[in-house]
Design a protein around this motif. Structure first.
Motif, PDB file in Angstrom:
ATOM      1  N   CYS A  44       0.849  -1.185   0.000  1.00 29.98           N
ATOM      2  CA  CYS A  44       0.000   0.000   0.000  1.00 29.98           C
ATOM      3  C   CYS A  44       0.891   1.244   0.000  1.00 29.98           C
ATOM      4  N   ASN A  45       0.446   2.263  -0.690  1.00 30.20           N
ATOM      5  CA  ASN A  45       1.183   3.517  -0.764  1.00 30.20           C
ATOM      6  C   ASN A  45       0.220   4.678  -0.569  1.00 30.20           C
ATOM      7  N   ALA A  46       0.693   5.719   0.112  1.00 30.54           N
ATOM      8  CA  ALA A  46      -0.167   6.876   0.341  1.00 30.54           C
ATOM      9  C   ALA A  46       0.646   8.165   0.293  1.00 30.54           C
ATOM     10  N   ASP A  47       0.065   9.165  -0.326  1.00 31.07           N
ATOM     11  CA  ASP A  47       0.628  10.518  -0.392  1.00 31.07           C
ATOM     12  C   ASP A  47      -0.109  11.334   0.675  1.00 31.07           C
ATOM     13  N   VAL A  48       0.601  11.634   1.770  1.00 34.57           N
ATOM     14  CA  VAL A  48      -0.034  12.147   2.985  1.00 34.57           C
ATOM     15  C   VAL A  48       0.457  13.541   3.312  1.00 34.57           C
ATOM     16  N   THR A  49      -0.474  14.407   3.714  1.00 36.07           N
ATOM     17  CA  THR A  49      -0.105  15.677   4.323  1.00 36.07           C
ATOM     18  C   THR A  49      -0.310  15.533   5.827  1.00 36.07           C
ATOM     19  N   ARG A  50       0.768  15.707   6.565  1.00 34.32           N
ATOM     20  CA  ARG A  50       0.726  15.499   8.010  1.00 34.32           C
ATOM     21  C   ARG A  50       0.303  16.762   8.750  1.00 34.32           C
ATOM     22  N   LEU A  51       0.057  16.617  10.032  1.00 34.09           N
ATOM     23  CA  LEU A  51      -0.324  17.751  10.866  1.00 34.09           C
ATOM     24  C   LEU A  51       0.733  18.844  10.840  1.00 34.09           C
ATOM     25  N   SER A  52       1.969  18.457  10.646  1.00 35.16           N
ATOM     26  CA  SER A  52       3.066  19.425  10.562  1.00 35.16           C
ATOM     27  C   SER A  52       3.091  20.169   9.235  1.00 35.16           C
ATOM     28  N   ARG A  53       2.122  19.849   8.348  1.00 39.86           N
ATOM     29  CA  ARG A  53       2.012  20.460   7.009  1.00 39.86           C
ATOM     30  C   ARG A  53       3.034  19.899   6.035  1.00 39.86           C
ATOM     31  N   VAL A  54       3.795  18.933   6.487  1.00 42.19           N
ATOM     32  CA  VAL A  54       4.747  18.277   5.599  1.00 42.19           C
ATOM     33  C   VAL A  54       4.016  17.224   4.785  1.00 42.19           C
ATOM     34  N   ARG A  55       4.278  17.206   3.497  1.00 39.50           N
ATOM     35  CA  ARG A  55       3.674  16.217   2.604  1.00 39.50           C
ATOM     36  C   ARG A  55       4.724  15.171   2.274  1.00 39.50           C
ATOM     37  N   ALA A  56       4.380  13.904   2.458  1.00 36.97           N
ATOM     38  CA  ALA A  56       5.351  12.838   2.236  1.00 36.97           C
ATOM     39  C   ALA A  56       4.646  11.590   1.735  1.00 36.97           C
ATOM     40  N   ASN A  57       5.447  10.670   1.229  1.00 37.46           N
ATOM     41  CA  ASN A  57       4.954   9.423   0.672  1.00 37.46           C
ATOM     42  C   ASN A  57       5.287   8.276   1.613  1.00 37.46           C
ATOM     43  N   TYR A  58       4.321   7.408   1.858  1.00 39.43           N
ATOM     44  CA  TYR A  58       4.503   6.318   2.811  1.00 39.43           C
ATOM     45  C   TYR A  58       4.152   4.977   2.185  1.00 39.43           C
ATOM     46  N   TRP A  59       4.813   3.918   2.702  1.00 40.20           N
ATOM     47  CA  TRP A  59       4.580   2.546   2.264  1.00 40.20           C
ATOM     48  C   TRP A  59       4.158   1.681   3.432  1.00 40.20           C
ATOM     49  N   GLY A  60       3.305   0.721   3.159  1.00 42.63           N
ATOM     50  CA  GLY A  60       2.993  -0.301   4.138  1.00 42.63           C
ATOM     51  C   GLY A  60       4.060  -1.383   4.146  1.00 42.63           C
ATOM     52  N   GLN A  61       3.879  -2.373   5.017  1.00 44.00           N
ATOM     53  CA  GLN A  61       4.885  -3.425   5.164  1.00 44.00           C
ATOM     54  C   GLN A  61       4.725  -4.526   4.125  1.00 44.00           C
ATOM     55  N   GLY A  62       3.610  -4.546   3.441  1.00 48.94           N
ATOM     56  CA  GLY A  62       3.369  -5.541   2.401  1.00 48.94           C
ATOM     57  C   GLY A  62       2.580  -6.733   2.891  1.00 48.94           C
ATOM     58  N   THR A  63       1.810  -7.312   1.997  1.00 43.56           N
ATOM     59  CA  THR A  63       1.055  -8.524   2.304  1.00 43.56           C
ATOM     60  C   THR A  63       1.212  -9.493   1.126  1.00 43.56           C
ATOM     61  N   GLN A  64       1.472 -10.751   1.458  1.00 46.24           N
ATOM     62  CA  GLN A  64       1.748 -11.738   0.418  1.00 46.24           C
ATOM     63  C   GLN A  64       0.450 -12.257  -0.202  1.00 46.24           C
ATOM     64  N   VAL A  65       0.420 -12.274  -1.519  1.00 48.12           N
ATOM     65  CA  VAL A  65      -0.662 -12.904  -2.272  1.00 48.12           C
ATOM     66  C   VAL A  65      -0.047 -14.010  -3.116  1.00 48.12           C
ATOM     67  N   THR A  66      -0.539 -15.221  -2.931  1.00 49.44           N
ATOM     68  CA  THR A  66      -0.041 -16.364  -3.689  1.00 49.44           C
ATOM     69  C   THR A  66      -1.210 -17.034  -4.398  1.00 49.44           C
ATOM     70  N   VAL A  67      -1.076 -17.178  -5.711  1.00 43.32           N
ATOM     71  CA  VAL A  67      -2.128 -17.801  -6.522  1.00 43.32           C
ATOM     72  C   VAL A  67      -1.574 -19.098  -7.086  1.00 43.32           C
ATOM     73  N   SER A  68      -2.195 -20.191  -6.714  1.00 44.58           N
ATOM     74  CA  SER A  68      -1.732 -21.507  -7.182  1.00 44.58           C
ATOM     75  C   SER A  68      -2.472 -21.901  -8.462  1.00 44.58           C
ATOM     76  N   SER A  69      -1.762 -22.629  -9.306  1.00 37.73           N
ATOM     77  CA  SER A  69      -2.360 -23.043 -10.598  1.00 37.73           C
ATOM     78  C   SER A  69      -3.075 -24.371 -10.480  1.00 37.73           C
TER      79      SER A  69
END
Length: 120
Positions: A95-120
């Motif tokens: 997950c990714n988000a473009d966030v404006t924080r309370l400090s008025r700083v705008r920054a980009n953040y990433w989540g830790q990731g989640t595995q998706v596995t699709v078997s055939s």
């Protein structure tokens, strides 16, 4: 600080469905574009889908017609409904988000990731 927490990954057979969620929390004034990216083993991270605060969406060609991104602005949460999954969708989804924080700083953040596995 800002945290992005993903959930909903797992193992599914080809043709199946999964729904991912990503909730943002912390010192947030507003969140602009949010999105999902994925990275398969040995490959670079790639865009899956994005959604603006106004609901505008963008999808990778490989997922168009199968995946749907949505957003709940009140909960600072986005979702990715994944249908007709294929083995080539197997990856860690971030997950990714473009966030404006309370400090008025705008920054980009990433989540830790989640595995998706699709078997055939």
């Amino acid at each position: 600080q800002v945290q992005l927490v993903e959930s909903g990954g797992g193992l599914v057979q080809a043709g199946g469905s999964l729904r991912l969620s990503c909730a943002a929390s912390g010192s947030i004034i507003s969140i602009n574009t949010m999105g999902w990216y994925r990275q398969a083993p040995g490959k670079e991270r790639e865009l899956v889908a994005t959604i603006t605060s106004g609901g505008g969406t963008n999808y990778a060609d490989s997922v168009k017609g199968r995946f749907t991104i949505s957003r709940d602005n009140a909960k600072n949460t986005i979702y990715l409904q994944m249908n007709s999954l294929k083995p080539e969708d197997t990856a860690v989804y971030y997950c990714n988000a473009d966030v404006t924080r309370l400090s008025r700083v705008r920054a980009n953040y990433w989540g830790q990731g989640t595995q998706v596995t699709v078997s055939s």
